[in-house]
Design an enzyme around this catalytic site. Structure first.
Site, PDB file in Angstrom:
ATOM      1  N   HIS A   1      49.462  53.440 -42.717  1.00  0.00           N
ATOM      2  CA  HIS A   1      48.956  54.648 -42.075  1.00  0.00           C
ATOM      3  C   HIS A   1      48.796  54.427 -40.577  1.00  0.00           C
ATOM      4  CE1 HIS A   1      44.719  53.437 -41.307  1.00  0.00           C
ATOM      5  NE2 HIS A   1      44.789  52.773 -42.456  1.00  0.00           N
TER       6      HIS A   1
ATOM      7  N   CYS B   1      44.602  47.697 -45.168  1.00  0.00           N
ATOM      8  CA  CYS B   1      45.749  48.573 -44.951  1.00  0.00           C
ATOM      9  C   CYS B   1      46.703  47.989 -43.914  1.00  0.00           C
ATOM     10  CB  CYS B   1      45.294  49.952 -44.495  1.00  0.00           C
ATOM     11  SG  CYS B   1      44.540  50.953 -45.793  1.00  0.00           S
TER      12      CYS B   1
END
Length: 238
Positions: A193, A208
């Protein structure tokens, strides 16, 4: 034209004719004046890693700080969120250059060592050691390597073979309450992301694979649910 007066502390200060302060002339203090933030000023000081910086940036390697050298070093500092940003080739700048060099060298053949299983069709590879990711389909390099920021010490991005199972363009983390644009989840709460800050900033994510917005947008278009993701290596400092 400017006129000058002495301040109460004995410092020479430059003023415009209208009385607006332009900049303190603090000779010998070594501090970057306000113009450094606006991109109009270069300090000209030679740092301890001047020659290394010149070589990295493709400049003439003479160990002397020219205005061209200063501007090139400063541009690197600005693009990689290094502070202060006045063209001084210090240890922080050189450390970042050593991080960026293997990322840059991987541009045309990121899987030279064959660590990512690219014989599976379309796959997104994540190299934790070099902090890069790329997309490959067989021998075809679909997306050249881009810099990423993976999990910090204690929240390392999990290694192994995964698959994208959910995509959410405007996701907001329910755990950390932060925006996660162009999220593509591949292992539990771990996802590719975009982030608003620098992908080179320490200490790292909570697991992440953080990306620059343009790179996250490209991944969003190039990857689909069910595509493989392979994570390998070890992030420095974890």
């Amino acid at each position: 034209m400017a006129r000058f007066r002495m301040s109460r502390r004995g410092r020479t200060v430059a003023y415009t004719m209208a009385g607006t302060v332009l900049a303190p002339l603090l000779a010998g203090l070594g501090a970057a004046p306000a113009q450094a933030a606006s991109g109009s000023w270069c300090g000209g000081a030679r740092g301890p890693y001047q020659k290394q910086a010149e070589k990295f940036l493709g400049r003439k390697i003479d160990g002397k700080q020219s205005q061209g050298d200063c501007r090139a070093i400063r541009a690197f500092q600005i693009s990689h969120a290094i502070h202060p940003q006045y063209g001084y080739a210090g240890p922080v700048t050189w450390k970042m250059m050593k991080v960026v060099k293997p990322q840059r060298d991987a541009r045309n053949n990121p899987n030279r060592a064959g660590r990512c299983p690219t014989n599976r069709g379309r796959i997104a590879c994540v190299d934790l050691t070099r902090q890069i990711s790329w997309i490959q389909d067989g021998r075809h390099l679909v997306k050249r390597p881009v810099p990423v920021r993976t999990g910090r010490n204690g929240n390392e991005t999990r290694t192994g073979l995964h698959r994208i199972f959910w995509k959410h363009k405007s996701h907001v983390s329910s755990l950390y309450h932060v925006a996660m644009p162009y999220s593509q989840f591949f292992d539990g709460g771990e996802a590719f992301h975009a982030i608003s800050g620098s992908v080179w900033s320490a200490p790292g994510s909570h697991g992440c694979v953080n990306m620059r917005t343009a790179d996250a947008k490209a991944y969003w278009k190039l990857l689909s649910t069910g595509d493989d993701v392979f994570v390998y290596g070890r992030k420095p400092g974890t």
